[in-house]
Enzyme design. Sequence first.
Site, mmCIF file in Angstrom:
data_model
loop_
_atom_site.group_PDB
_atom_site.id
_atom_site.type_symbol
_atom_site.label_atom_id
_atom_site.label_comp_id
_atom_site.label_asym_id
_atom_site.label_seq_id
_atom_site.Cartn_x
_atom_site.Cartn_y
_atom_site.Cartn_z
ATOM 1 C CG HIS A 37 -1.522 -0.769 1.284
ATOM 2 N ND1 HIS A 37 -1.979 -2.171 2.270
ATOM 3 C CD2 HIS A 37 -3.100 -1.305 0.512
ATOM 4 C CE1 HIS A 37 -2.527 -3.009 2.380
ATOM 5 N NE2 HIS A 37 -3.183 -2.632 0.862
ATOM 6 C CE LYS A 149 -1.613 -10.364 -3.892
ATOM 7 N NZ LYS A 149 -3.117 -9.851 -2.683
ATOM 8 C CD GLN A 153 -8.826 -4.023 -6.932
ATOM 9 O OE1 GLN A 153 -9.510 -4.391 -6.701
ATOM 10 N NE2 GLN A 153 -7.881 -3.683 -6.675
HETATM 11 P P1 AMP Z 1 -6.358 -3.968 0.082
HETATM 12 O O1 AMP Z 1 -6.265 -3.058 0.818
HETATM 13 O O2 AMP Z 1 -6.036 -5.263 -1.160
HETATM 14 O O3 AMP Z 1 -7.713 -3.229 -1.172
HETATM 15 O O4 AMP Z 1 -5.348 -3.366 -1.460
HETATM 16 C C1 AMP Z 1 -5.207 -1.509 -2.237
HETATM 17 C C2 AMP Z 1 -4.623 -0.921 -3.506
HETATM 18 O O5 AMP Z 1 -2.980 -1.762 -2.657
HETATM 19 C C3 AMP Z 1 -4.906 -2.276 -4.220
HETATM 20 O O6 AMP Z 1 -5.140 -1.006 -5.452
HETATM 21 C C4 AMP Z 1 -4.013 -3.211 -4.592
HETATM 22 O O7 AMP Z 1 -3.402 -3.604 -5.824
HETATM 23 C C5 AMP Z 1 -2.620 -2.640 -3.460
HETATM 24 N N1 AMP Z 1 -1.706 -3.980 -3.385
HETATM 25 C C6 AMP Z 1 -2.118 -4.814 -2.387
HETATM 26 N N2 AMP Z 1 -0.589 -5.191 -2.241
HETATM 27 C C7 AMP Z 1 0.164 -5.152 -3.121
HETATM 28 C C8 AMP Z 1 1.386 -5.020 -3.241
HETATM 29 N N3 AMP Z 1 2.113 -5.806 -2.594
HETATM 30 N N4 AMP Z 1 1.982 -4.416 -4.126
HETATM 31 C C9 AMP Z 1 1.437 -3.377 -4.954
HETATM 32 N N5 AMP Z 1 0.333 -3.071 -4.441
HETATM 33 C C10 AMP Z 1 -0.645 -4.038 -3.356
#
Ligand code: AMP
Length: 285
Positions: A37, A149, A153
């Site tokens: 994040h 990731k 989406q």
């Molecule tokens: P989430 O809180 O899981 O909904 O993720 C929020 C954002 O962070 C989304 O755009 C995810 O793709 C991104 N994200 C989550 N994990 C990673 C990661 N390991 N590397 C890069 N972006 C990430």
Amino acid sequence: MRVVRTISDLRDGLAGWRRAGESIGLVPTMGALHAGHMALVEAARSRCRRTVATIFVNPKQFAPGEDLSTYPRPEAADLDMFRSAGVDVAFVPTVDQMYPPQFTTVVQVGGLSEGLCGAHRAGHFDGVATVVTKLLMQTLPDTAYFGEKDYQQLLVIRRMVRDLDIPVVIKGVPIVREPDGLAMSSRNRYLSAEERRTAPHLARVLTAVAVGLEHAPDTVSRETGNARTELTRAGFNVEYLEVRSAENLTPVCDVVTEPSRVLAAVHLGRTRLIDNFPIASPAGT
Ligand code: AMP
């Protein structure tokens, strides 16, 4: 950093910046923050004068029986992380703010939403598309940042923004990994110590598929078949493991002829993990 919880406070907070012509970057998250994040926040801060980050565990993107009620919500620690990363405004709405009584609108992105995670998580991408549309309309950012990731989406959101003429640039940010290769995820904290030792296998197996196909582009079904067998042997329950076009997720069943991606979702115990790697287009195609 200001923490706002209502749409009107968010709009009031951003109006002055917009009047002053300051660019705004948006980073939507569900909290339980980690370095993945933070890479989105850094990307926003490096290109935009102001950064708005959101924390909202969106009930509409969880299918029945998924982990909505147990999803980690360490709000104070999350806000500290945003604050030290230089976020200007953290938007942390309640479910009622986002979905007031009689909320009935659904944003549905056809095609791209249908396979892979869409085939296994009923209504997931409708929930994602609906909440991201709302966050974009509430914030009106110049640029919004999403991680590779969640590769499907990212493409769903790009298509949605294009189809609905939403005036925002969507930027993808590469996956941030643990030193052993495991893609960072809020759900990694569900893993037992033993599962955590097994988990990096997923990235290793997917890397091997990507490297194998870069050398022998016509071995898609052999590579993916071997990878599924290897993951099952290591203790994963494979939901899907597929090679798809990196641009539009069209299935690549035989030969890699364009930039592609190997994508997988697996279960390890009660934890669902997703990951993906790019496959370079073979030279000369
Ligand atoms: P989430 O809180 O899981 O909904 O993720 C929020 C954002 O962070 C989304 O755009 C995810 O793709 C991104 N994200 C989550 N994990 C990673 C990661 N390991 N590397 C890069 N972006 C990430």
